[in-house]
Each structure stands twice: as structure tokens, then as C-alpha cells.
Design a protein around this motif. Structure first.
Motif, PDB file in Angstrom:
ATOM      1  N   HIS A 102       0.612  -1.151  -0.029  1.00  0.00           N
ATOM      2  CA  HIS A 102      -0.068  -0.191  -0.245  1.00  0.00           C
ATOM      3  C   HIS A 102       0.776   1.274   0.614  1.00  0.00           C
ATOM      4  O   HIS A 102       0.701   2.495  -0.991  1.00  0.00           O
ATOM      5  CB  HIS A 102      -0.823   0.217   1.276  1.00  0.00           C
ATOM      6  N   THR A 147      -7.018   1.522  -0.989  1.00  0.00           N
ATOM      7  CA  THR A 147      -6.860   0.461  -1.515  1.00  0.00           C
ATOM      8  C   THR A 147      -6.529  -0.579  -0.619  1.00  0.00           C
ATOM      9  O   THR A 147      -5.749  -0.293   0.297  1.00  0.00           O
ATOM     10  CB  THR A 147      -6.161  -0.122  -2.781  1.00  0.00           C
ATOM     11  N   VAL A 186     -10.263  -6.280  -9.770  1.00  0.00           N
ATOM     12  CA  VAL A 186      -9.952  -5.200  -8.692  1.00  0.00           C
ATOM     13  C   VAL A 186     -11.731  -5.414  -8.955  1.00  0.00           C
ATOM     14  O   VAL A 186     -12.447  -5.340  -8.905  1.00  0.00           O
ATOM     15  CB  VAL A 186     -10.494  -3.611  -9.719  1.00  0.00           C
ATOM     16  N   TYR A 235     -13.125   2.490  -1.105  1.00  0.00           N
ATOM     17  CA  TYR A 235     -11.590   0.891   0.067  1.00  0.00           C
ATOM     18  C   TYR A 235     -12.491   0.361  -1.697  1.00  0.00           C
ATOM     19  O   TYR A 235     -12.896  -0.755  -1.575  1.00  0.00           O
ATOM     20  CB  TYR A 235     -12.065   1.106   0.683  1.00  0.00           C
ATOM     21  N   LEU A 253      -7.648  -5.332  -4.350  1.00  0.00           N
ATOM     22  CA  LEU A 253      -6.798  -5.323  -5.427  1.00  0.00           C
ATOM     23  C   LEU A 253      -6.266  -7.071  -5.199  1.00  0.00           C
ATOM     24  O   LEU A 253      -5.452  -7.069  -4.460  1.00  0.00           O
ATOM     25  CB  LEU A 253      -5.357  -4.117  -5.056  1.00  0.00           C
ATOM     26  N   GLY A 310      -2.869  -1.295  -9.170  1.00  0.00           N
ATOM     27  CA  GLY A 310      -2.858  -0.474  -8.101  1.00  0.00           C
ATOM     28  C   GLY A 310      -2.300   1.295  -8.084  1.00  0.00           C
ATOM     29  O   GLY A 310      -3.125   2.570  -7.938  1.00  0.00           O
TER      30      GLY A 310
END
Ligand SMILES: [Zn+2]
Ligand SMILES: [Zn+2]
Length: 387
Positions: free
Chosen positions: A107, A163, A174, A346, A349, A374
Motif C-alpha cells: 500500500h 486500496t 479489482v 476502498y 486489489l 493499484g
């Protein structure tokens, strides 16, 4: 036709993977992410962003101002690891007793990479992008800590996106939900108080172990007997402590657990039931008991309008056939605090990797091929929203 955004992400791929592996090797638990925060701040500064550290103790805010006024898009990434001893055997595995066992290293990487890719394009942005690097997600307290330091006032935003990479979903997929993504997550502590004494003379005591056992089993009827079969709820007691010897009745027992629900009303209902059962079972057995809410976060629920928009962006990146709703998951995430204040989404992924275990496992790992996807969704979201 070559696409300039796609090409810019692809040309950064080596750097993206290197960043993820560097972060993976240096995990830190909630509110201790000092080296992580310094690393993020250094990279954002080098890219020319305005950087604020110490927002929510170890949180970092990076602001990318566009060429003119316009809306504000917040991109949120959580940055903490877990107290797990890594057993992946990866060459970049952590050796410090903490592990990025949830993928937050990914992330951070995607948000930093997006900031670095967007910085040279800032003349195209009408408005600004606020990158919020949140500490302590795993104990669902970092978002509120950032709020206390003014995150939502100082950098008021019109939309928020973020994400969670998910290794139970195939890479390339996704997941964009128009509603619930994750459950609420609350930690509770029940203290049962009786009167200790000799194990051979129970009539002289009030036994808190017997009371705690009754409370734990009666609480199982909340989900099975009180909730509608259509509603999801979880009541789990993960810890129970009390007593010091087989033949001694203790004064008190402490039971700790977690509560999950997909909708706020069910979350409240479970808490009401727990309070009722805790107090009344204890009193029926001549003792007392109190229920304490230790910490928690509401369910993660997307704004349907923003979800439609993100879904369109994700389709440009991953292909329309790879973007869909995905079943809600009973884990929690304090991204919920962002979504309760700012309309947002949100997305999940897909990051499945063969031979690995799920999130929070010592053998967790994810497919790094999810990272450019992402990153590109973040970059395109900013370019589109601030065009
Ligand atoms: Zn986690
Ligand atoms: Zn996580």
C-alpha cells in the motif's frame, strides 16, 4: 496506441518492486513506524511534495498542489506491520520480529509511486492530491489519531480513495463494491468479579470462573438466536485469564474478544446484547461483570457514486471484465473512519500468489504484479478528478 500513463507506470516498475522489498524488510508495528515514516517523507520531499510528519504520531501527509484551485482528492495508505515472526523464506524477509503480513508495504509503495508519477504532471491538476499515510491500522486507532492532529480539517477533501491488496483474489482483479467492503471490528474486555476462596469450600465464595464460562456460552446465542439469519455478526472470545492454582477460587476473571458486523445497527445490537448478558448472567450468579470497549472501527462502506467512478477508472486499467463487486470480508479496517467523513471508495486489489498463506499468516505474501495496477488506478483517479 501507447498510453502515456501506462508507460510511465511501466517504466517505474523496477523502482516499484525495489521499494516494496525495501519496505518489506523494515516493518514496524502501530505507532512505532518511525523509520517507515522517515522513508516515506524523504521520498515525497524529493518528489517536491509538501510534507507533514507526526500527524497521528507516526503518520505522514504529503500534499501535491496542482496548477490552480479545484477539488481535493485524498489517497489513503496504511503503513504498519504486525507482531508476527516471518517464515516466508523470501530473500527480502524481515528479520526484526515484525512482519508486513497484511501487505501494507504494498500500500505504501503504490501511494508513494503514484505521488512520484503525478508530481511532474502537477501542471495538469486543478486542485490537489493529499496523500495520507496512516499508522496503526492493525489496531484500528491510527485514523482517529490522524484526525486528532487535524487531518480532516487541515486537508479537507472532497473524495477519498484507498486500496487493500487481497491475496485471496486473483491478480488482475479489482473489487469495487457499491456498499460494504469490510466489517466493523471492535475489541472488548469483560471483567467478571466474584469472591475468591478455598476450592474445597465453594459455598464460601462467588466463583468468577463459573460466571465467565456462563457468560461466554450465553454470548454465543447472540448471533445464533438474536440476529436475523440474514444478518452477519461475529462474537469471538480470544482470551480468558483468571485464577492462580487448581484449588483456589479467584477473585476475578478477564475475558477479551472481538465483535464484527457489516452494518452499524447490527454492531449496536450485538453490543446491547453483550451488555445485557454480561451484567445479568453475573448478577444471577451473585457476582458482577462489566464490559469495556477497548477500541474499534465502524464497517467499511463505500459511497456508491464514488464507487461507480473508481470502477470506471479501474476498468481502464485492468479491463472491464476484471472489475466487479466482491463479497464483503469479515475483517475490519479503520479506512472506515475516512469513509464516514468523506465520500469515498476502498477497492480490493487481487494479489493471489501460489504457495503462500492468507493475510496475517507468517507465510503471507502477495503477487507484486498487483502493484502497477493499484498505482495506475491512483494516478488515473487524480488525473481524472482534477482535470
Ligand atoms: Zn491486517
Ligand atoms: Zn491490512
Amino acid at each position: 496506441m501507447p498510453d502515456p500513463v501506462r508507460e510511465s507506470v511501466q517504466s517505474k516498475l523496477t523502482d516499484i518492486v525495489a521499494m516494496r522489498r525495501k519496505l518489506h524488510a523494515m516493518p514496524e508495528t502501530g505507532f512505532k513506524e518511525t523509520a517507515t515514516a522517515a522513508y516515506i517523507a524523504d521520498r515525497l520531499k524529493a518528489a517536491g511534495l509538501e510534507v507533514h510528519t507526526g500527524i497521528g504520531q507516526t503518520g505522514v501527509v504529503g500534499v501535491l498542489n496542482g496548477s490552480s484551485d479545484g477539488p481535493s482528492l485524498m489517497v489513503r495508505a496504511d503503513i504498519d506491520g504486525l507482531p508476527v515472526i516471518e517464515k516466508t523464506g523470501l530473500e527480502f524477509a524481515s528479520e526484526n520480529g515484525v512482519m508486513h503480513a497484511c501487505g501494507h508495504d504494498g500500500h505504501i509503495t503504490m501511494a508513494v509511486a503514484a505521488a512520484e508519477l503525478l508530481a511532474p504532471m502537477k501542471d495538469r491538476l486543478k486542485g490537489r492530491v493529499v496523500f495520507a499515510f496512516q499508522p496503526a491500522e492493525e489496531i484500528v486507532t491510527g485514523a482517529l489519531a490522524m484526525e486528532q492532529d487535524g487531518l480532516f480539517d487541515r486537508w479537507q477533501s472532497d473524495r477519498v480513495i484507498g486500496t487493500h491488496l487481497w491475496n485471496q483474489l486473483p491478480t488482475g482483479f479489482v473489487g469495487v463494491n457499491r456498499g460494504t467492503v469490510f466489517a466493523s471490528a471492535d475489541a472488548i474486555r469483560i471483567e467478571v468479579t466474584g469472591k475468591g476462596g478455598h476450592g474445597a469450600m465453594p459455598h464460601m465464595t462467588v466463583d468468577p470462573v463459573a460466571m465467565a464460562a456462563q457468560i461466554v456460552s450465553t454470548a454465543q446465542t447472540i448471533v445464533s438466536r438474536e440476529l436475523s439469519p440474514n444478518e452477519m455478526g461475529v462474537v469471538t472470545f480470544g482470551q480468558i485469564h483468571g485464577g492462580s492454582a487448581p484449588n483456589v477460587i479467584a477473585d476475578n476473571v478477564v475475558v477479551e474478544g472481538t465483535v464484527r458486523a457489516y452494518i452499524p445497527e447490527v454492531r449496536e445490537q450485538i453490543f446491547d446484547s453483550l451488555r445485557r448478558i454480561t451484567a445479568n448472567v453475573a448478577s444471577a450468579m451473585r457476582g458482577t461483570a462489566s464490559l469495556e470497549h477497548l477500541y474499534g472501527a465502524p464497517p467499511v462502506i463505500n459511497n456508491p457514486g464514488v464507487a461507480n467512478w473508481v470502477s470506471g477508472i479501474a476498468a481502464q486499467v485492468a479491463g472491464e471484465e476484471s472489475v466487479d463487486e466482491s463479497p464483503p470480508v469479515s475483517v475490519g479496517d479503520d479506512m472506515a473512519e475516512f469513509l464516514n467523513r468523506i465520500p469515498g471508495t476502498y477497492f480490493l486489489l487481487g494479489a493471489a500468489k501460489e504457495g503462500t498463506e492468507g493475510h496475517h499468516n507468517a507465510r503471507f505474501d502477495f503477487d507484486e504484479d498487483c502493484l502497477p495496477i493499484g498505482t495506475e488506478i491512483f494516478v488515473r483517479s487524480a488525473l481524472d478528478y482534477l482535470k
